[in-house]
Design a protein around this motif. Structure first.
Motif, PDB file in Angstrom:
ATOM      1  N   VAL A  55       0.844  -1.210   0.000  1.00 38.73           N
ATOM      2  CA  VAL A  55       0.000   0.000   0.000  1.00 38.73           C
ATOM      3  C   VAL A  55       0.869   1.245   0.000  1.00 38.73           C
ATOM      4  CG1 VAL A  55      -1.622   1.340   1.412  1.00 38.73           C
ATOM      5  CG2 VAL A  55      -2.014  -1.093   1.016  1.00 38.73           C
ATOM      6  N   THR A  56       1.923   1.247   0.827  1.00 37.65           N
ATOM      7  CA  THR A  56       2.831   2.398   0.874  1.00 37.65           C
ATOM      8  C   THR A  56       3.522   2.604  -0.465  1.00 37.65           C
ATOM      9  OG1 THR A  56       3.204   1.932   3.212  1.00 37.65           O
ATOM     10  CG2 THR A  56       4.744   3.424   2.162  1.00 37.65           C
ATOM     11  N   LEU A  57       3.943   1.523  -1.080  1.00 36.36           N
ATOM     12  CA  LEU A  57       4.597   1.591  -2.379  1.00 36.36           C
ATOM     13  C   LEU A  57       3.664   2.148  -3.453  1.00 36.36           C
ATOM     14  CD1 LEU A  57       7.302   0.646  -3.793  1.00 36.36           C
ATOM     15  CD2 LEU A  57       6.053  -1.404  -4.399  1.00 36.36           C
ATOM     16  N   LEU A  58       2.427   1.654  -3.488  1.00 33.32           N
ATOM     17  CA  LEU A  58       1.471   2.111  -4.502  1.00 33.32           C
ATOM     18  C   LEU A  58       1.043   3.562  -4.282  1.00 33.32           C
ATOM     19  CD1 LEU A  58      -0.692  -1.105  -4.954  1.00 33.32           C
ATOM     20  CD2 LEU A  58       1.067  -0.197  -6.480  1.00 33.32           C
ATOM     21  N   VAL A  59       0.894   3.961  -3.023  1.00 36.30           N
ATOM     22  CA  VAL A  59       0.558   5.360  -2.743  1.00 36.30           C
ATOM     23  C   VAL A  59       1.712   6.260  -3.178  1.00 36.30           C
ATOM     24  CG1 VAL A  59       0.179   7.045  -0.883  1.00 36.30           C
ATOM     25  CG2 VAL A  59      -1.092   4.900  -0.920  1.00 36.30           C
ATOM     26  N   GLY A  60       2.940   5.812  -2.953  1.00 32.57           N
ATOM     27  CA  GLY A  60       4.098   6.600  -3.378  1.00 32.57           C
ATOM     28  C   GLY A  60       4.194   6.713  -4.884  1.00 32.57           C
ATOM     29  N   ILE A  61       3.765   5.664  -5.615  1.00 32.55           N
ATOM     30  CA  ILE A  61       3.846   5.696  -7.080  1.00 32.55           C
ATOM     31  C   ILE A  61       2.716   6.524  -7.682  1.00 32.55           C
ATOM     32  CG2 ILE A  61       3.666   4.293  -9.167  1.00 32.55           C
ATOM     33  CD1 ILE A  61       5.096   2.051  -7.634  1.00 32.55           C
ATOM     34  N   PHE A  62       1.486   6.247  -7.282  1.00 35.57           N
ATOM     35  CA  PHE A  62       0.331   6.830  -7.954  1.00 35.57           C
ATOM     36  C   PHE A  62      -0.257   8.049  -7.247  1.00 35.57           C
ATOM     37  CE2 PHE A  62       0.217   2.308  -9.293  1.00 35.57           C
ATOM     38  CZ  PHE A  62       0.500   2.521 -10.633  1.00 35.57           C
TER      39      PHE A  62
END
Length: 145
Positions: free
Chosen positions: A25-32
């Motif tokens: 979730v942290t990774l996807l929030v950082g990307i998108f």
């Protein structure tokens, strides 16, 4: 049918799953996500943090996997029985030669431990002075005499 593999090491399993979800979730929030506040972009920090958390979840997965390995007592006993192979004999010989050395690297004499004992045996009291001195060599007798 119950899954017996999931019943053991449940804490490690839950740790791994929670870290995976949080990291993803942290990774996807950082990307998108548009993570700008005060003119600063926090997206890169979230990407790196998510990747580190997912990597840390590997610890939980390794603990869970190794905790679920099943081995029979017979197989365990056959793997850990004492073996007498050539390699084991060589290692044992090297180990004994190292453990017979003094701290200064020289080989210890055979009687060193007995010679430094603080209490002489009964009957040895008269020979305490001779312990440190060299013993006299026996006289050689030739066959012609």
């Amino acid at each position: 049918m119950a899954l017996t593999g999931l019943s053991r090491c449940t804490y490690a399993l839950w740790l791994a799953v929670v870290l995976d979800v949080v990291g993803l979730v942290t990774l996807l929030v950082g990307i998108f996500g548009n993570m700008q506040r005060g003119g600063r972009d926090y997206g890169d920090m979230l990407i790196y943090t998510g990747a580190i958390v997912v990597f840390a979840s590997l610890i939980g997965w390794v603990f869970w996997y190794t905790g679920n390995i099943e081995i029979s007592w017979e197989e365990l006993a056959s793997d850990y029985r004492p073996r007498d192979t050539k390699l084991h004999r060589i290692v044992r010989k090297i180990s004994r030669s190292i453990s017979m050395r003094n701290g200064d690297g020289r080989a210890a004499k055979a009687g060193t431990i007995r010679d430094i004992s603080p209490h002489p045996k009964r009957g040895d009291r008269g020979h305490q002075e001779e312990r440190g001195s060299k013993a006299e060599e026996p006289q050689r007798v030739s066959a012609m005499d």
